[in-house]
Design an enzyme around this catalytic site. Structure first.
Site, short mmCIF file in Angstrom:
data_model
loop_
_atom_site.label_atom_id
_atom_site.label_comp_id
_atom_site.label_asym_id
_atom_site.label_seq_id
_atom_site.Cartn_x
_atom_site.Cartn_y
_atom_site.Cartn_z
N HIS A 127 0.83 -1.22 0.00
CA HIS A 127 0.00 0.00 0.00
C HIS A 127 0.86 1.27 0.00
CE1 HIS A 127 -3.34 -2.56 2.06
NE2 HIS A 127 -3.23 -2.83 0.77
N CYS A 373 -2.89 -9.70 5.56
CA CYS A 373 -2.79 -9.28 4.14
C CYS A 373 -1.53 -8.50 3.84
CB CYS A 373 -4.01 -8.44 3.77
SG CYS A 373 -5.46 -9.46 3.47
N PHE A 374 -0.68 -8.30 4.82
CA PHE A 374 0.66 -7.72 4.61
C PHE A 374 0.62 -6.37 3.86
CE2 PHE A 374 0.70 -12.38 3.84
CZ PHE A 374 0.91 -12.73 5.18
N CYS A 375 -0.41 -5.57 4.14
CA CYS A 375 -0.53 -4.24 3.50
C CYS A 375 -0.51 -4.34 1.99
CB CYS A 375 0.56 -3.28 3.98
SG CYS A 375 0.56 -3.01 5.74
N ALA A 376 -1.09 -5.39 1.46
CA ALA A 376 -1.13 -5.55 0.00
C ALA A 376 -2.47 -6.21 -0.37
CB ALA A 376 0.06 -6.38 -0.47
#
Ligand code: PMP
Length: 473
Positions: A127, A373-376
């Protein structure tokens, strides 16, 4: 110089620290969350300690310590430029907090025009390399292939379709989800051919592979890169934007304050030359020194040595993980191609929430991973194969405050100090979890999705306290 993998571990702080587990036993901690943040190199700690003796104000102080501190801070810039093969005539190093801040700065400072106002990014971006661009430009996403790699044919098509209108390509050097490495120099060459510049998010790439910006007259050069020191074994709050000097020589800085001006009158401001112009306020000198110390040691070990060790570990892990029944490995599961990607492996265990698997690894096995979601978000939905309809349904559940079914994965990510023993501990734990052999009774918090073992209490103050007579227990 350490080139033997078993020696790498001795270079780091906090290895094998015993941590409490649910059974009452303590276990040496296994950190497999290096894609988020890495532990510090001892050399970084020692360099900071040595520097603290002389630490004083930078840039404006006249005393010996101030001059030495200024020298250290400016030397840190040069060292980082060297580390990524940048020429100080054409590129400069602007220190900041992290990759996110570096990309936001570039977004605010990039000279978009009415004609050229498109930023081409990919659907695999963190993100941090997506949201800043949305605020200042028209963002167009390059599609992904079914296995989660960049669809380079679509990239070529978009460069052609928007020819003359693309200002910048902003792409990750390597993914924080699958560890895929993008062909950044080939993408750069194509971007330049289309009249655009390129920014590579090197948050993941730089700690694991040699980054080389190449001279500006090479069509495959990189115009900008962003870095985070806390992913490079130097967690002291610094990061850097390394980029073309010429664009920072134009225009006003994005933040305004002290330390960046030559003259201020009630009517007029004359900015300093960059990079000072871009660093409003007092800088994080310790962070810059720490980051440079890490870069110096990584360079001394050799990024090829780093890459070879991590590829070996990744191949070993992929092979062992595949022995687990009901495991889903996302991205490329093939051990024989481990040298073509980073040691970042996202998995799920069939029929088990990623929240639960991560919780059990932590509470019962002393293994730190990350899940979610690992900022993705766009990338995860692609890899998980959700339809728009399913994704909408889950999103509305999440927006209503129920995250129990929030999609995600469990991510295993290696650093230079990880060993095959760490992989063995992980795989053995996953086997046990698969077999239902865990002792905790876990309850899920519906607002966060996290699982907690009933009856567990953590006394962090037994391990760390700010009390002057306390310190680390
Ligand atoms: N880009 C990538 C590929 C990342 O993995 C991360 C961190 N996970 C970031 C950007 C953001 O880094 P930071 O949080 O240090 O700003």
């Amino acid at each position: 110089m350490k080139t033997n993998p078993s020696d790498f571990r001795t270079l780091f702080c906090g290895m094998d620290t015993p941590v409490p587990t649910l059974s009452g036993a303590t276990l040496p901690y296994v950190n497999l969350d290096n894609a988020a943040s890495t532990p510090a190199l001892l050399h970084v700690k020692d360099t900071v300690n040595q520097f603290l003796t002389y630490y004083a104000s930078v840039h404006r102080g006249t005393g010996f310590k101030s001059q030495l501190s200024t020298h250290a801070y400016e030397s840190a810039r040069s060292l980082l430029l060297d580390f990524v093969g940048a020429d100080s005539q054409t590129h400069l190093c602007i220190f900041g907090k992290n990759t996110t801040e570096a990309i936001n700065k570039l977004a605010r400072r990039f000279p978009f025009s009415e004609q050229r106002n498109i930023v081409l990014i990919s659907q695999m971006e963190h993100h941090s390399n997506d949201l800043p661009w949305r605020a200042v430009a028209n963002v167009v996403h390059v599609r992904l292939l079914p296995d989660g790699r960049l669809d380079e044919t679509h990239y070529d098509e978009l460069l052609e379709k928007y020819r003359g209108r693309i200002a910048l390509v902003a792409i990750s050097g390597a993914s924080n989800v699958t560890g895929y490495i993008n062909p950044i120099h080939r993408l750069a060459e194509k971007a330049h051919h289309a009249g655009a510049q390129i920014m590579v998010d090197c948050a993941q790439l730089a700690p694991h592979r040699k980054v080389n910006l190449l001279p500006l007259d090479d069509p495959a050069h990189l115009d900008y890169i962003a870095l985070s020191a806390h992913k490079m074994y130097a967690p002291f709050g610094s990061g850097a934007l390394i980029g073309r000097r010429d664009i920072f020589e134009q225009g006003d800085p994005d933040l305004r304050g002290g330390g960046q001006v030559e003259i201020v009158t009630k009517q007029q401001v004359v900015w300093s030359a960059p990079p000072e112009r871009e660093e409003a306020g007092s800088p994080n000198t310790i962070g810059a020194v720490a980051m440079a110390a890490a870069a110096a040691q990584l360079a001394q070990i050799g990024m090829d040595t780093v890459a070879a060790h991590e590829a070996d570990l990744t191949a070993y892990a992929l092979r062992k993980l595949q022995s687990l029944s009901g495991i889903h490995i996302y991205g490329d599961p093939r051990p024989e191609f481990a040298d073509q990607r980073l040691g970042v492996i996202p998995i799920n265990l069939e029929g088990m929430s990623h929240f639960l698997v991560a919780a059990i690894l932590g509470y019962e096995y002393g293994i730190g991973v990350r899940n979610g979601c690992f900022c993705a978000h766009p990338y995860l939905l692609h890899l998980l194969g959700f339809s728009e309809e399913e994704a909408d349904q889950i999103r509305s559940q999440m927006i209503s405050g129920d995250r129990r079914n929030a999609p995600g994965m469990v991510r295993i990510s290696f650093g230079l100090y990880n060993s095959k023993d760490d992989v063995d501990r992980l795989v053995e734990a996953l086997h046990q979890i698969r077999a239902g052999k865990y002792i905790g009774r876990y309850q899920q918090n519906s607002a966060t999705g996290e699982f907690f073992p009933l009856g567990w209490q953590t006394h962090f103050e037994d391990y760390f306290t700010f009390h002057p007579n306390g310190g680390i227990a």
